[in-house]
Design a protein around this motif. Structure first.
Motif, PDB file in Angstrom:
ATOM      1  N   LEU A 167     -62.724 -54.085 -27.239  1.00 19.81           N
ATOM      2  CA  LEU A 167     -62.692 -53.591 -25.724  1.00 19.81           C
ATOM      3  C   LEU A 167     -64.524 -54.199 -25.776  1.00 19.81           C
ATOM      4  O   LEU A 167     -65.374 -54.592 -26.814  1.00 19.81           O
ATOM      5  N   VAL A 168     -64.739 -54.390 -24.896  1.00 18.46           N
ATOM      6  CA  VAL A 168     -66.122 -55.141 -24.849  1.00 18.46           C
ATOM      7  C   VAL A 168     -67.284 -54.413 -23.568  1.00 18.46           C
ATOM      8  O   VAL A 168     -66.855 -53.984 -22.604  1.00 18.46           O
ATOM      9  N   LEU A 169     -68.344 -53.905 -24.274  1.00 20.36           N
ATOM     10  CA  LEU A 169     -69.156 -52.941 -23.785  1.00 20.36           C
ATOM     11  C   LEU A 169     -70.390 -53.235 -23.071  1.00 20.36           C
ATOM     12  O   LEU A 169     -71.204 -54.016 -23.433  1.00 20.36           O
ATOM     13  N   THR A 170     -70.568 -52.967 -21.782  1.00 21.33           N
ATOM     14  CA  THR A 170     -72.133 -53.724 -21.236  1.00 21.33           C
ATOM     15  C   THR A 170     -72.564 -52.502 -20.086  1.00 21.33           C
ATOM     16  O   THR A 170     -71.846 -51.088 -19.789  1.00 21.33           O
ATOM     17  N   GLY A 171     -73.981 -52.371 -20.221  1.00 17.80           N
ATOM     18  CA  GLY A 171     -75.026 -51.300 -19.273  1.00 17.80           C
ATOM     19  C   GLY A 171     -73.907 -50.205 -19.334  1.00 17.80           C
ATOM     20  O   GLY A 171     -74.301 -49.767 -20.463  1.00 17.80           O
ATOM     21  N   GLU A 172     -73.510 -49.401 -17.728  1.00 19.24           N
ATOM     22  CA  GLU A 172     -73.270 -48.121 -18.995  1.00 19.24           C
ATOM     23  C   GLU A 172     -72.943 -47.533 -19.667  1.00 19.24           C
ATOM     24  O   GLU A 172     -72.693 -46.890 -20.417  1.00 19.24           O
ATOM     25  N   GLY A 173     -71.813 -49.097 -20.227  1.00 23.23           N
ATOM     26  CA  GLY A 173     -70.985 -48.345 -21.605  1.00 23.23           C
ATOM     27  C   GLY A 173     -71.359 -48.409 -23.272  1.00 23.23           C
ATOM     28  O   GLY A 173     -71.041 -47.781 -24.297  1.00 23.23           O
ATOM     29  N   LEU A 174     -72.697 -48.948 -22.849  1.00 27.90           N
ATOM     30  CA  LEU A 174     -73.992 -48.796 -23.841  1.00 27.90           C
ATOM     31  C   LEU A 174     -75.087 -47.339 -24.318  1.00 27.90           C
ATOM     32  O   LEU A 174     -74.417 -46.804 -25.071  1.00 27.90           O
ATOM     33  N   GLU A 175     -74.298 -46.577 -23.116  1.00 28.62           N
ATOM     34  CA  GLU A 175     -74.827 -45.328 -22.940  1.00 28.62           C
ATOM     35  C   GLU A 175     -74.458 -44.290 -23.708  1.00 28.62           C
ATOM     36  O   GLU A 175     -73.631 -44.538 -24.526  1.00 28.62           O
ATOM     37  N   GLY A 176     -75.956 -44.309 -23.997  1.00 23.78           N
ATOM     38  CA  GLY A 176     -75.765 -42.774 -25.691  1.00 23.78           C
ATOM     39  C   GLY A 176     -75.629 -43.650 -26.729  1.00 23.78           C
ATOM     40  O   GLY A 176     -75.482 -42.804 -27.959  1.00 23.78           O
ATOM     41  N   GLY A 177     -75.382 -45.042 -26.913  1.00 22.17           N
ATOM     42  CA  GLY A 177     -75.568 -45.381 -28.516  1.00 22.17           C
ATOM     43  C   GLY A 177     -77.193 -46.035 -28.538  1.00 22.17           C
ATOM     44  O   GLY A 177     -78.460 -46.223 -27.650  1.00 22.17           O
ATOM     45  N   PHE A 229     -77.736 -48.664 -28.715  1.00 19.32           N
ATOM     46  CA  PHE A 229     -77.916 -50.680 -28.088  1.00 19.32           C
ATOM     47  C   PHE A 229     -78.485 -50.573 -26.304  1.00 19.32           C
ATOM     48  O   PHE A 229     -77.614 -49.487 -26.086  1.00 19.32           O
ATOM     49  N   GLY A 230     -78.481 -51.094 -25.681  1.00 21.93           N
ATOM     50  CA  GLY A 230     -79.148 -51.914 -24.567  1.00 21.93           C
ATOM     51  C   GLY A 230     -80.468 -51.497 -24.194  1.00 21.93           C
ATOM     52  O   GLY A 230     -81.200 -50.391 -25.221  1.00 21.93           O
ATOM     53  N   PRO A 231     -81.112 -51.328 -22.744  1.00 19.68           N
ATOM     54  CA  PRO A 231     -82.217 -51.257 -23.305  1.00 19.68           C
ATOM     55  C   PRO A 231     -82.706 -50.353 -22.640  1.00 19.68           C
ATOM     56  O   PRO A 231     -84.193 -49.563 -22.754  1.00 19.68           O
ATOM     57  N   ALA A 232     -81.986 -48.793 -22.417  1.00 11.85           N
ATOM     58  CA  ALA A 232     -82.099 -47.614 -22.658  1.00 11.85           C
ATOM     59  C   ALA A 232     -82.605 -46.674 -24.299  1.00 11.85           C
ATOM     60  O   ALA A 232     -82.909 -45.752 -24.810  1.00 11.85           O
ATOM     61  N   SER A 233     -81.550 -47.876 -24.916  1.00 13.14           N
ATOM     62  CA  SER A 233     -82.247 -47.725 -26.380  1.00 13.14           C
ATOM     63  C   SER A 233     -83.824 -47.932 -27.058  1.00 13.14           C
ATOM     64  O   SER A 233     -85.043 -47.935 -25.906  1.00 13.14           O
ATOM     65  N   SER A 234     -83.927 -47.563 -28.532  1.00 19.69           N
ATOM     66  CA  SER A 234     -85.815 -47.855 -28.841  1.00 19.69           C
ATOM     67  C   SER A 234     -84.898 -48.626 -29.692  1.00 19.69           C
ATOM     68  O   SER A 234     -84.225 -49.456 -30.526  1.00 19.69           O
ATOM     69  N   GLY A 235     -86.617 -49.630 -29.467  1.00 15.09           N
ATOM     70  CA  GLY A 235     -86.268 -50.628 -31.101  1.00 15.09           C
ATOM     71  C   GLY A 235     -85.996 -51.923 -30.938  1.00 15.09           C
ATOM     72  O   GLY A 235     -85.000 -52.580 -29.462  1.00 15.09           O
ATOM     73  N   ALA A 236     -85.199 -52.735 -32.388  1.00 17.15           N
ATOM     74  CA  ALA A 236     -84.119 -53.314 -31.913  1.00 17.15           C
ATOM     75  C   ALA A 236     -83.231 -53.442 -30.970  1.00 17.15           C
ATOM     76  O   ALA A 236     -82.774 -54.450 -30.314  1.00 17.15           O
TER      77      ALA A 236
END
Length: 589
Positions: free
Chosen positions: A271-281, A283-290
């Motif tokens: 599977l490939v996760l992007t956008g909303e699929g990365l929420e809660g993890g 990774f992605g713009p909503a996360s912190s740090g790297a």
């Protein structure tokens, strides 16, 4: 007069437009410079009367990849990469069927959208937009004007023409890139296979999987193996050395990622996760740090020979790259899984062989007063078949000891069976008081009776203390002659011949005797020592006496180990195992 001048001006403008459009069509239909073509198209639109700004955007659904713009005030093209998901608001502009031009009032558009902000900043009040499908997503071309009256039929036509040129250019570019990617992917997969297959060590194999993929495929790579406790991190790599530790921490303990991995293992599908699929993890713009830089995550199961081995995860900073790369990730994962499985099976087999070989040799040598015994065994065959070399030491009466060493022809299961038979037969008979001649005869008859297709060589030496060292008597059945290293460093060969075991009903043994004075050492070995060959073709046999003299100097223990190491360091070819058994008469004060 004025009408005539306007007509002439329009004709000149139409001629200029047609000429430039024709040149751009030719460029788009061959091998375009994408950036140069885009700059030319935008410059043409900006020259039209009333146009204040030209904006172009590239999308995948509601995910905005980038924005390009030029304005009257700043005609130099501006390019901004976003990789930001605007959800339904962004996806609402996707083309639906034919290429059409729509006109909007800028004030009525969502001011949070980046392209709207560019239009407003340039002073545009109206915008004519043409959305077209491009590749896996779509693009939008917009011209901003001071008022809606500037958007006439000519502008609509020209905007559609520019969009059509962009579509043709995109198709040609996509086809060329897919061909280049196909060739690059084939080359990468071939190289990756070579790298992964070049080692049969599991740890090295999984490390090479990660190192091969970064940065060739993605910015980060994580490999988990499925162990009894669940997906377990075994290897990771990141293009940024400073983020390496962060990636290892996240990949090893993050519950969100663990859940994603388990879903992939349960389904058996990548599977490939992007956008909303990365929420809660992490990774992605909503996360912190790297993790904020990560825009996509791909996970593929590692499966080989009908078994689930683990998962292969890639981190991407651009969604477009993830979409393209995912096309051959399944192939890469399959190759990685096969390499890892082969390494695991090899390691498992190696452990089994080592365990079996250990059971064919004594766990430890006995302590004999006045003697220092040492032994060494080195595996020579890369196929990891069990070898046929064996040795043992049997304490005897009067404080003496019987040493035995032998070699079964060949390797593998049959050789291992005969090795066990030979060693245990000789040991049992010698422990029960049989003479060496009787023990060797019994073993020979057993081998002949079994119809063994392999012969056996053996050497039995009896050492008995005599107050001034040890009396030595030996019997050989076709085994290499032992050596005596005297305390002064000279080396003697004890003549030994005799018939091979397991070939003839009645055999003759080569026998002899000698005396082991304090400081002297008996050296017994298999033919893996003498037949080891250097790169220039030289046999170790030509250097054996010097090696025995050198390695046996002094009273330091481990004589056999040092001699075996010298053989291993010397040989470049030779697949036979090496067994060495030594006995040194101790020097008393």
């Amino acid at each position: 007069m004025e009408q005539h001048e306007n007509r002439a001006s329009r004709q000149a403008d139409d001629g200029w437009w047609s000429s430039h459009l024709h040149e751009l069509w030719r460029a788009a239909d061959t091998a375009p410079d994408v950036t140069g073509l885009a700059d030319s198209l935008y410059a043409m639109l900006l020259r039209m009367p009333g146009v204040l700004v030209v904006v172009g955007t590239r999308w995948s659904g509601g995910l905005l990849h980038y924005l390009r713009s030029v304005t009257r005030a700043e005609p130099t093209p501006s390019f901004t990469e976003f990789e930001r998901d605007f959800g339904e608001v962004g996806a609402a502009g996707a083309p639906d069927g034919d290429t059409t031009v729509t006109v909007h009032e800028v004030a009525e558009l969502d001011g949070a959208m980046p392209h709207v902000q560019v239009l407003a900043a340039a002073g545009a009040r109206s915008v004519a937009e043409c959305a077209v499908p491009l590749g896996q997503g779509w693009a939008s071309f917009m011209v901003g004007t001071a008022d809606s009256e500037s958007v006439d039929a000519t502008m609509r036509t020209r905007l559609k023409q520019v969009a059509e040129v962009a579509m043709v250019s995109d198709r040609r570019t996509t086809a060329r890139r897919e061909d280049e990617l196909r060739r690059a992917s084939d080359a990468f997969l071939a190289e990756a296979s070579l790298q992964m297959d070049s080692s049969l060590d599991v740890e090295r194999t999984v490390q090479r999987v990660a190192r091969t993929a970064v940065p060739a495929v993605a910015e980060g790579c994580v490999l988990h193996l499925l162990l009894p406790g669940g997906p377990t991190l075994v290897s990771f790599a990141h293009v940024d050395a400073e983020e390496q530790q962060w990636l290892g921490s996240v990949a090893g303990a993050d519950p969100w990622l663990t859940d994603v991995l388990q879903r992939v293992l349960d389904s058996g599908q990548g599977l490939v996760l992007t956008g909303e699929g990365l929420e809660g993890g992490p990774f992605g713009p909503a996360s912190s740090g790297a993790g904020r830089a990560v825009r996509a995550l791909s996970v593929n199961p590692l499966k080989a020979r009908g078994r689930a081995l683990g998962t292969l995860t890639f981190l991407y900073h651009r969604v477009v790259v993830a979409e393209v790369a995912s096309r051959f990730l399944a192939n890469l994962a399959d190759r990685a899984a096969l390499a890892i499985d082969s390494s695991s099976l090899y390691e498992q087999r190696r452990r089994h062989v080592v365990s079996l070989q250990r059971h064919l040799l004594p766990r430890e040598l006995p302590r004999i007063p006045g003697l220092t015994l040492s032994s060494a065994y080195e595996v020579g065959d890369v196929s990891l078949d069990v070898g046929g070399d064996f040795y043992d030491a049997v304490p005897g009466p009067q404080g003496g000891v019987t040493l035995l060493i032998g070699d079964v022809c060949g390797r593998g299961a049959e050789a291992a069976a005969l090795t066990g038979l030979a060693r245990h037969t000789l040991r049992t008979l010698l422990e029960d008081g049989s003479t060496p001649e009787h023990a060797l005869g019994r073993l020979n008859r057993a081998l002949v009776r079994e119809g063994a297709s392999r012969f056996v060589t053996a050497l039995v030496t009896v050492l008995v203390p005599d107050g001034e060292g040890f009396r030595l008597r030996y019997w050989s059945a076709g085994h290499p002659a032992p050596l005596l290293r005297r305390a002064d460093g000279t080396v003697e060969e004890l003549p030994a011949h005799g018939d091979l075991l397991g070939v003839l009903e009645e055999i003759e043994y080569g026998s002899g005797s000698a005396h082991l004075a304090p400081g002297d050492a008996l050296v017994m070995f298999t033919d893996g020592v003498t037949e080891a060959r250097a790169a220039d073709g030289t046999f170790f046999e030509t250097r054996l006496r010097n090696a025995v003299a050198r390695q046996g100097a002094g009273e330091a223990p481990g004589f056999a180990e040092r001699l075996a190491e010298a053989v291993v360091d010397f040989r470049a070819t030779g697949a036979d195992d090496i067994a060495v058994l030594t006995a040194r008469a101790e020097v008393t004060g």
